[in-house]
Design an enzyme around this catalytic site. Sequence first.
Site, mmCIF file in Angstrom:
data_model
loop_
_atom_site.group_PDB
_atom_site.id
_atom_site.type_symbol
_atom_site.label_atom_id
_atom_site.label_comp_id
_atom_site.label_asym_id
_atom_site.label_seq_id
_atom_site.Cartn_x
_atom_site.Cartn_y
_atom_site.Cartn_z
ATOM 1 N N ARG A 23 5.737 36.432 2.846
ATOM 2 C CA ARG A 23 4.203 37.004 2.988
ATOM 3 C C ARG A 23 3.280 35.915 2.816
ATOM 4 O O ARG A 23 2.650 35.583 3.944
ATOM 5 C CB ARG A 23 4.040 38.368 2.066
ATOM 6 N N ASP A 24 2.786 35.539 1.654
ATOM 7 C CA ASP A 24 1.916 34.669 1.262
ATOM 8 C C ASP A 24 2.130 33.456 1.820
ATOM 9 O O ASP A 24 1.640 32.653 2.351
ATOM 10 C CB ASP A 24 1.808 34.675 -0.273
ATOM 11 N N HIS A 69 0.118 34.179 -10.896
ATOM 12 C CA HIS A 69 0.408 33.534 -9.494
ATOM 13 C C HIS A 69 -0.657 32.220 -9.516
ATOM 14 O O HIS A 69 -1.698 32.111 -9.309
ATOM 15 C CB HIS A 69 -0.314 34.432 -8.744
ATOM 16 N N HIS A 78 -1.631 28.247 -7.834
ATOM 17 C CA HIS A 78 -1.376 27.189 -6.587
ATOM 18 C C HIS A 78 -1.289 25.798 -7.281
ATOM 19 O O HIS A 78 -1.905 25.733 -8.503
ATOM 20 C CB HIS A 78 -2.430 27.562 -5.812
ATOM 21 N N CYS A 99 -3.972 28.348 0.009
ATOM 22 C CA CYS A 99 -5.351 29.069 -0.079
ATOM 23 C C CYS A 99 -6.054 28.120 1.053
ATOM 24 O O CYS A 99 -6.593 27.044 0.770
ATOM 25 C CB CYS A 99 -6.219 29.468 -1.111
ATOM 26 N N ASN A 121 1.792 27.509 -3.017
ATOM 27 C CA ASN A 121 1.896 28.181 -4.236
ATOM 28 C C ASN A 121 3.084 27.288 -4.832
ATOM 29 O O ASN A 121 3.689 26.399 -4.496
ATOM 30 C CB ASN A 121 2.582 29.329 -3.494
#
Length: 309
Positions: free
Chosen positions: A23-24, A216, A218, A249, A258
């Site tokens: 997903r991300d 979470h 990055h 992002c 990520n």
Amino acid sequence: MPIPAPDQENLPAAVTIWEVGARDGLQNEQETVPVEVKIEFLRRLADAGLGVLEATSFVHPKWVPQLADATDLLDRLERAPGVRYPVLVPNERGFDRALEAGVAEIAIFASATESFSRRNLNRGLDEQFAMFDPVVRRAVDEGLSVRGYLSMCFGDPWEGPVPAEQVVAVGARLLEMGCDQLSLGDTIGVATPGQVEVLLGGFTAAGIGVDRLAVHFHDTYGQALANTYAALRLGVSTIDSSAGGLGGCPYAKSATGNLATEDLVWMLDGLGIRHGVDLAALVDTSVWMAGQLGRPSPSGVVRALGGAS
């Protein structure tokens, strides 16, 4: 002389890896990834031992064209026994679609700052709760578990450093609303271990245990693993990551994506923390996915163990 075992004090015995690659990791890809590739990706991730696979998002296709196939994907996905497949929902319409698809877990995506809330949700910091409240309420009534993502927990590209007190206040509202878990996002990758300690300490001081928190990170500034280690030392046992380091992002300049699941697993192995993942199978999966996307994985472990890919 034998090498001493790692110091286990204050480290969790086991962690849950919340895999967000499907997903991300894929949502900002410019070229459409065929649904068959996404399904195969999820199958390979499950076969590698990952127990939580965030499968897709029911966001409007206008905003995230890459995930326009969410319904088709879930209709065709053969769910592996014992594997959880949460999905992200942005609003009540997205929740309706998730219910129709028979999902058991959902996630919502909130902001810790006014600026990002305006840009991402077209709502102010306080106004976002009016959008999420009916979604969470209905999910709880339907017996679904709800995760709350909280973005911009450490820094915001428009506002700069974000006060820990502000993040705790917003996070507490999401938990009070009915979220089972809160994932604290370093959306632009600017956090350092000291900031992680301060923020987690703020939640503890507010009476919110680390058992309700996930992290979470990055890797924009190369701090994702160090930040994860700081969180582990404070007892956090749910870590978000993305196979092969996919994703990033769009608001973070030079973002490298990520935290790579392979890099996380390598570190967990060194710490003696259980995770249930077959690293070799996971590396093979990321090498395969890199081939589908036509570019090498940014993960150091994938490069080291998987060759040039």
